[in-house]
Design an enzyme around this catalytic site. Structure first.
Site, PDB file in Angstrom:
ATOM      1  N   ARG B  87       0.809  -1.207   0.000  1.00 47.49           N
ATOM      2  CA  ARG B  87       0.000   0.000   0.000  1.00 47.49           C
ATOM      3  C   ARG B  87       0.855   1.276   0.000  1.00 47.49           C
ATOM      4  NH1 ARG B  87      -4.563  -1.770   2.540  1.00 47.49           N
ATOM      5  NH2 ARG B  87      -2.960  -3.182   3.263  1.00 47.49           N
ATOM      6  N   THR B  88       1.769   1.346   0.943  1.00 46.70           N
ATOM      7  CA  THR B  88       2.563   2.573   1.071  1.00 46.70           C
ATOM      8  C   THR B  88       3.403   2.809  -0.178  1.00 46.70           C
ATOM      9  OG1 THR B  88       2.639   2.279   3.455  1.00 46.70           O
ATOM     10  CG2 THR B  88       4.241   3.775   2.501  1.00 46.70           C
ATOM     11  N   LYS B 115      25.928  -8.354   0.034  1.00 46.40           N
ATOM     12  CA  LYS B 115      26.971  -8.280  -0.976  1.00 46.40           C
ATOM     13  C   LYS B 115      28.092  -7.394  -0.453  1.00 46.40           C
ATOM     14  CE  LYS B 115      24.442  -7.803  -5.024  1.00 46.40           C
ATOM     15  NZ  LYS B 115      24.397  -7.076  -6.292  1.00 46.40           N
ATOM     16  N   ARG B 137      11.790   3.278   3.392  1.00 46.71           N
ATOM     17  CA  ARG B 137      11.234   2.438   4.456  1.00 46.71           C
ATOM     18  C   ARG B 137      12.321   1.482   4.921  1.00 46.71           C
ATOM     19  NH1 ARG B 137       5.678  -0.784   5.070  1.00 46.71           N
ATOM     20  NH2 ARG B 137       5.088   1.364   5.483  1.00 46.71           N
TER      21      ARG B 137
END
Lengths: 173, 340
Positions: B87-88, B115, B137
């Site tokens: 959603r975000t 990595k 996020r």
């Protein structure tokens, strides 16, 4: 020196009647540009006896100087109550100066549909155009000195004020 | 992205500092304009109102044939997601696209970020591509602040959720939804129900509600799901759902983060529903015109009854729609602030 507004409105009304008649436009949608253009558009709509509701445009999201001056602090929602497809739009602003506001307004209008025609009506047309844009209906023509500005104040009473501005001020009506 | 960086670099998460007192000021320019959006904390009422007003203008855009404005044409926005989100991320992406920006979605699975590239290396590489904004996020509290402190001067950072700390745009879209339905905040009683302890959404909502001078903010949760410092948040605490719901104008349900169950914060989902689930019967305790909100995704039958989530009081899907307008407002304001 600075003209009174009511006679200019009379002049605009007369020109608009003539224009609409000669172009066979029965029922235009009158659209004002925030905020001075909306005041003028309200008067013009009433004087022309247009029944359809007034449209209001805030062109802040369409300005070409956003990357220079950022977000306008007070953006009001645009209201175009009807679908513009095939409609005749009478676009109204207070002062036509560089032509950039009108360019932005045309872009926004076309995001609401494809009008049959757009006619520009302004209270004052002054020198200083930077784009190939002219008004069909004009209350008054003015030649202003360099760095001079004319602004509409209102809504009650509507009056024009003339002022000298600093060179870095980039008001672009 | 950069194969040559030191393989021995510690995982980025462990090196992130906790957000200190400075970040409040980090997100504003010297003349008080929004430059990054990291947290609601420290913003004033005028600025929050300005964001909501701007969002209002964008909300009206849905009536247009072309749902797009040219405001951020030529800007590149990177959705930098170290934690899963549907959603975000999609609403940020759609917001950017409706502002005519170009959008790059980068999902970095933290477990495979081994990595050897550090967060700063990732940032430097993206900066070298001349991007204008990061939407971040991250599972770690303070990640967005960390990035905002280290990005090049012209770049804005928006926090799309960092650990348990903050999720400011979610709180803003919730405020927008409440304001559209209820108008003035000062006469409202708002209850936030559920896992306050782990919820970045709740923290940001509480700050926003208090800044907007909400009449009364209540949190309703079992003691095990309340933070120790709950008294300092400016809220009334209830451990009993029925008592807390009495006469409230807005109920904000939080998602029960099931993964927390393992840590014995809760007995069972069934028991939680018995005690803290919002049912049709309990909804009657609230004001008759009460709004039911949820940041999603809702666990039906765990924190909320399906009939309530889909019922006439629910504005859950409106929240999603308004999320786009609010994110457009924040994006255009931070981009505008760099110009002056």
């Amino acid at each position: 020196m600075t003209p009174d507004v009511p006679p200019l409105l009379d002049e605009m009304t007369e020109q608009a009647r003539h224009y609409l008649a000669t172009h066979g436009i029965q029922s235009p949608i009158v659209v004002g540009i925030h905020s001075g253009g909306v005041w003028i558009a309200e008067h013009l709509r009433e004087r022309l006896g247009v029944q359809r509701p007034l449209g209001r445009l805030d062109i802040s999201f369409y300005r070409d100087d956003f990357s220079r001056i950022g977000m306008h602090p007070q953006v009001r929602p645009s209201e175009l109550p009807e679908d513009l497809d095939g409609e005749h739009v009478l676009l109204v602003d207070d002062v036509l100066y560089t032509g950039r506001t009108i360019r932005a307004a045309l872009n926004e209008l076309f995001d609401y549909g494809r009008p049959a025609s757009v006619t520009l009506a302004v209270l004052v047309e002054r020198d200083g155009r930077e784009l190939p844009i002219e008004a069909a209906i004009v209350g008054a023509h003015m030649e202003l000195g360099k760095g001079e500005q004319i602004k509409l104040r209102g809504p009650e009473p509507l009056h024009l004020v003339r002022a000298t501005v600093e060179p870095e001020d980039d008001t672009d009506t | 992205m950069n194969e040559t960086s030191t393989p021995s670099a510690p995982p980025m998460a462990s090196r992130l500092p906790q957000p200190g007192p400075l970040p409040h000021r980090l997100q504003l320019t010297d003349d008080g304009q929004l430059r990054h959006m990291l947290t609601i904390e420290g913003l004033n009422r005028e600025l929050l109102t300005e964001i909501l007003d701007t969002a209002e203008s964008f909300a009206n855009m849905n009536e247009k044939a072309v749902k797009k404005v040219p405001l951020l044409r030529g800007k590149t926005i990177v959705n930098l997601f170290f934690e899963a989100s549907t959603r975000t991320r999609t609403t940020f992406e759609l917001a950017a696209k409706r502002l005519s920006a170009d959008v790059l979605n980068i999902n970095i699975d933290t477990s495979s970020a081994t990595k050897g590239e550090s967060l700063l290396d990732t940032l430097r590489n993206l900066e070298a591509m001349h991007v204008d904004m990061f939407v971040v996020r991250h599972a770690e509290s303070g990640a967005a602040h960390f990035i905002a402190r280290h990005v090049a001067p012209g770049i804005s950072v928006l926090n799309a959720g960092d650990g348990r700390h903050a999720h400011p745009t979610q709180a803003l879209l919730d405020m927008f939804t409440i304001r559209r339905h209820k108008g003035d905040f000062t006469r409202l009683k708002v209850a936030i129900v559920g896992d306050i302890l782990h919820s970045r959404v709740a923290r940001s909502q509480i700050h926003a509600l208090n800044i907007l001078q909400t009449g009364e903010v209540r949190v309703i949760a079992p003691c095990s799901l309340l933070p120790a410092d709950v008294d300092q948040l400016g809220v009334h605490v209830y451990n009993d759902l029925d008592a807390g719901l009495k006469d409230v104008d807005v109920i904000i349900m939080l998602r029960l983060q099931r993964e927390r169950m393992e840590h014995a914060h809760l007995p069972s989902e069934h028991e939680y529903y018995q005690l803290f689930g919002l049912t049709s019967r309990r909804l009657q305790l609230a004001h008759p015109t009460c709004l039911v909100m949820h940041p999603g995704p809702a666990n039906r039958g765990v924190e909320i009854e399906s009939a309530v989530a889909d019922g006439p009081h629910s504005v859950i899907l409106e929240q999603v729609t308004y999320g786009i307008s609010v994110r457009m407002a924040v994006m255009s304001m931070v981009m505008g602030a760099h110009q002056s």
